[in-house]
Design a protein around this motif. Structure first.
Motif, mmCIF file in Angstrom:
data_model
loop_
_atom_site.group_PDB
_atom_site.id
_atom_site.type_symbol
_atom_site.label_atom_id
_atom_site.label_comp_id
_atom_site.label_asym_id
_atom_site.label_seq_id
_atom_site.Cartn_x
_atom_site.Cartn_y
_atom_site.Cartn_z
ATOM 1 N N ALA B 188 0.838 -1.202 0.000
ATOM 2 C CA ALA B 188 0.000 0.000 0.000
ATOM 3 C C ALA B 188 0.872 1.250 0.000
ATOM 4 N N HIS B 189 1.843 1.285 0.926
ATOM 5 C CA HIS B 189 2.673 2.478 1.063
ATOM 6 C C HIS B 189 3.496 2.747 -0.182
ATOM 7 N N ASN B 193 3.112 5.845 -2.641
ATOM 8 C CA ASN B 193 4.249 6.762 -2.756
ATOM 9 C C ASN B 193 4.670 6.959 -4.199
ATOM 10 N N GLN B 194 4.672 5.889 -4.959
ATOM 11 C CA GLN B 194 5.084 5.989 -6.361
ATOM 12 C C GLN B 194 4.126 6.893 -7.118
ATOM 13 N N LEU B 217 5.158 5.322 8.959
ATOM 14 C CA LEU B 217 6.073 4.427 8.252
ATOM 15 C C LEU B 217 6.068 4.627 6.749
ATOM 16 N N GLN B 218 4.999 5.245 6.227
ATOM 17 C CA GLN B 218 4.938 5.406 4.782
ATOM 18 C C GLN B 218 5.901 6.484 4.304
ATOM 19 N N TRP B 219 6.199 7.468 5.152
ATOM 20 C CA TRP B 219 6.803 8.700 4.654
ATOM 21 C C TRP B 219 8.318 8.719 4.496
ATOM 22 N N PRO B 220 9.087 7.953 5.270
ATOM 23 C CA PRO B 220 10.533 7.963 5.014
ATOM 24 C C PRO B 220 10.887 7.637 3.567
ATOM 25 N N ALA B 221 10.181 6.669 2.994
ATOM 26 C CA ALA B 221 10.511 6.281 1.620
ATOM 27 C C ALA B 221 10.193 7.422 0.648
ATOM 28 N N MET B 333 -5.265 11.712 -5.312
ATOM 29 C CA MET B 333 -5.757 11.112 -4.081
ATOM 30 C C MET B 333 -5.485 9.619 -4.193
ATOM 31 N N THR B 334 -4.689 9.092 -3.269
ATOM 32 C CA THR B 334 -4.379 7.665 -3.317
ATOM 33 C C THR B 334 -5.290 6.954 -2.322
ATOM 34 N N VAL B 335 -5.961 5.939 -2.827
ATOM 35 C CA VAL B 335 -6.918 5.193 -2.006
ATOM 36 C C VAL B 335 -6.511 3.729 -2.001
#
Lengths: 157, 477
Positions: B188-189, B193-194, B217-221, B333-335
């Motif tokens: 998901a993350h 992110n991509q 946890l999603q944001w460091p990448a 918007m990512t769902v």
């Protein structure tokens, strides 16, 4: 004339007429040799003596190892990797799992070259890993700079 | 316990061996053959739950022992340890498993029709039956959770009891372990992110709104990817929404500080804002302080389904939230949502769906080797099961709907789908090879990606953009 290597304390032959060659006197040669090793051998080499340990822990060696199979090495990633903890940590945290998880044999000779995309993904995963260690450092007993903190040991498969 | 091929043949005469790892197919086959007795297997399977490889033995009735054909190259040492983990099931256990599923369905039917006395006696019978079944893995484990949820529904009413009463801190821990134990959240993350990275291309001021920050946890990448993008990193603002912390700790701010530290170390200008709200519908757009000049991305990982209240009125929470999202005019918007139909009005349908879905999910979790991540991930899933089965009304927040329904809903609310692209697909496939057992599969479906176990999709990711001039269209119709 053949150069002979002597182990420390094992001198049997008359030294007067022969030049002694002791590998540890030539750090640049040690570096050149260790640069050709795979990760596991580098780890073993680090146990030989203090000099070899400091050479093996040198991050540029690990940078060379990381990029040995990536063509071409992605530009601009070095400052990011250094900031997150260095190439040795990147290798240990993420890239070593690449070999284990896939069916590719882990010895350097048989490892297939991996792509720039895989490297980018590994770098992202390394970043998440560093971030998690940051969290651990705040909540756990180790405080301070996450670069010098030892790599968190987790039970893995 | 048989540990070698020769031993297996001795067990052959009284053993029916089944595939304890392929729960979903087995449950499915049972559900569709309700009244019929299960067909006797002409070939028996031993499954190696370690690698989900099926070792097929033909014709146990032959006099000489057949050596199982192992469909993988493993060393002798590995085979020894694998054998210790093979599960050999007796005929009685197989029967008990089937009976459990039948009884679960009957009990659910009773609950739906209101026959609570019969339901109660069924619960007792099922708990007795559980003692005959292996509850460490396979159908016993999943059934155990469903029995608990049903009994909670019957005895505690539908207020939810303590199912959703776990503190925010507990939920975050469980979520983190679920993240580590299986690839659903990582998928998901990274997919989101991509998509966000591609949408932010060319913008110097970007703002991400995260509907559920958790540990961030999603944001460091994303921070790292922005640091390395050609042309240099933009100014990144992150607004994280999360539940308020009860003990005075500002957990949102702490996460923000850690993310800021990471961003600083890779030279990305970063600003964080936390919005504490216990429900997403309580958030108002002004709290997000969106600057009109910046490119906005809205990120919702398994949050939108919580807004689907039971009444579909004009101003239901989902419509309110979707309309203010549109008002922000986000670049993307990512769902990401569970690919399941757990919001049907009929209880039995919902129960059946959930049984199938969570069996598949537990199946996939068997591949996880690390503890305590696996155990805590199971508790995480168990809480979801509890909410789907034993709660109603506003207490039931796990109202999962499949991607097709979300497509209709979002298109009807003024959004159009953005294709996720081949980079996202490649990345998802790479992620699977890095982390996971064989059995996971990524599929592309009209521009959306889904991750599934043995071709049953379990989680689906999609990206959307607001249709411009939608309001004109709405007012003229």
């Amino acid at each position: 004339m053949v150069e002979e290597r002597y182990q420390e304390g094992a001198l049997e032959i008359n030294e007067k007429k022969r030049t002694k060659f002791f590998i540890n006197d030539h750090e640049d040669i040690v570096v050149k040799i260790l640069k050709r090793l795979d990760a596991r051998s580098l780890g073993v080499a680090a146990c030989v003596c203090r000099l070899w340990c400091s050479v093996a822990r040198n991050d540029s060696l690990w940078e060379h190892l990381c990029f040995r199979h990536v063509s071409p090495p992605p530009s601009g990633s070095r400052p990011v990797v250094i900031a997150l903890g260095g190439y040795r940590r990147l290798y240990m945290a993420v890239l070593s799992r690449l070999g284990r998880a896939s069916t590719i044999v882990t010895t350097a000779a048989a490892a297939a070259p991996w792509t720039s995309d895989e490297f980018q993904l590994s770098l992202s995963l390394f970043c998440v890993d560093c971030y998690e260690r940051l969290n651990d450092g705040v909540d756990g007993t180790n405080g301070g700079d996450n670069v010098v903190k030892p790599h968190r040991r987790r039970r893995r498969r | 316990m048989g540990n070698s091929p020769a031993d297996f043949s001795q067990l052959a005469s009284d053993a029916i061996l089944y595939n304890p790892s392929d729960l979903a197919c087995w449950v499915d086959s049972l559900l569709t053959e309700f009244a019929e007795p299960p067909p006797t297997c002409s070939s028996d399977f031993i499954v190696d739950p370690v690698n989900n490889q099926t070792v097929v033995n033909s014709a146990w009735t032959a006099a000489e022992p057949h050596t199982p054909q192992v469909h993988q190259n493993i060393t002798y040492d590995e085979q020894q340890s694998l054998d210790n983990q093979l599960t050999v099931v007796t005929a009685m256990e197989e029967d008990s498993g089937i009976r459990l599923v039948h009884m679960l369905m009957t009990c659910a039917e009773c609950v739906q029709s209101g026959d609570l006395s019969l339901a109660t006696s069924l619960i007792d019978d099922m708990q007795g039956l559980l003692t005959h079944v292996n509850t460490v893995c396979g159908i016993g484990k999943v059934a155990g959770h469903f029995i608990d949820a049903l009994s909670r529904r019957i005895f505690q009413g539908m207020g939810g009891g303590s199912v959703n009463g776990g503190s925010a801190f507990e939920n975050e821990i469980l979520y983190h372990h679920f993240y580590e134990a299986c690839p659903y959240l990582k998928f998901a993350h990274f997919t989101a992110n991509q998509a966000i990275l591609e949408a932010f291309d060319g913008h110097d001021c970007v703002h991400v709104v995260d509907f559920n920050l958790m540990h961030g946890l999603q944001w460091p990448a994303l921070i790292q990817a922005l640091a390395l993008r050609p042309g240099g990193p933009p100014l990144l603002r992150l607004t994280g929404i999360g539940p308020p912390s009860p003990d005075g700790r500002d957990s949102l701010r702490e996460i923000g500080l850690r993310l800021a530290e990471l961003a600083r170390s890779v030279n990305v200008r970063f600003a964080f804002r936390g919005v504490a709200a216990s429900r997403l519908e309580d958030v108002k757009p002004w709290m997000l302080q969106v600057n009109p000049k910046e490119a906005v991305a809205v990120n919702s990982i398994m949050q939108l389904h919580r807004l689907l209240g039971c009444e579909q009125t004009r101003d239901s929470p989902i419509d309110t939230v979707l309309s203010w999202i549109r008002g922000l005019n986000p670049k993307i918007m990512t769902v990401v949502e569970q690919e399941a139909n757990h919001n049907q009005p009929g209880f039995l349908d919902r129960f059946t769906e959930a049984l199938y879905y969570y069996s598949t999910m537990f199946d996939s979790l068997e591949a996880c080797r690390i503890q305590p991540e696996k155990a805590l991930a199971e508790i995480y899933i168990q809480r979801e099961i509890g909410n789907v089965v034993s709660c109603e009304g506003s207490a039931r927040v796990e109202r999962h709907e499949p991607l097709a329904k979300w497509r209709r809903r979002l298109s009807g609310a003024g959004f159009r789908a953005l294709r996720l692209g081949s980079n996202a697909f490649k990345q998802a496939s790479m992620l699977l090879t890095l982390f996971s057992a064989e059995g996971y599969s990524v599929e592309e479906n009209e521009g959306c990606l889904s991750l599934g176990w043995h071709s049953s999709p379990l989680i689906a990711a999609s990206a959307w953009q607001a249709v411009p001039a939608w309001d004109n269209h709405m007012s003229s119709s």
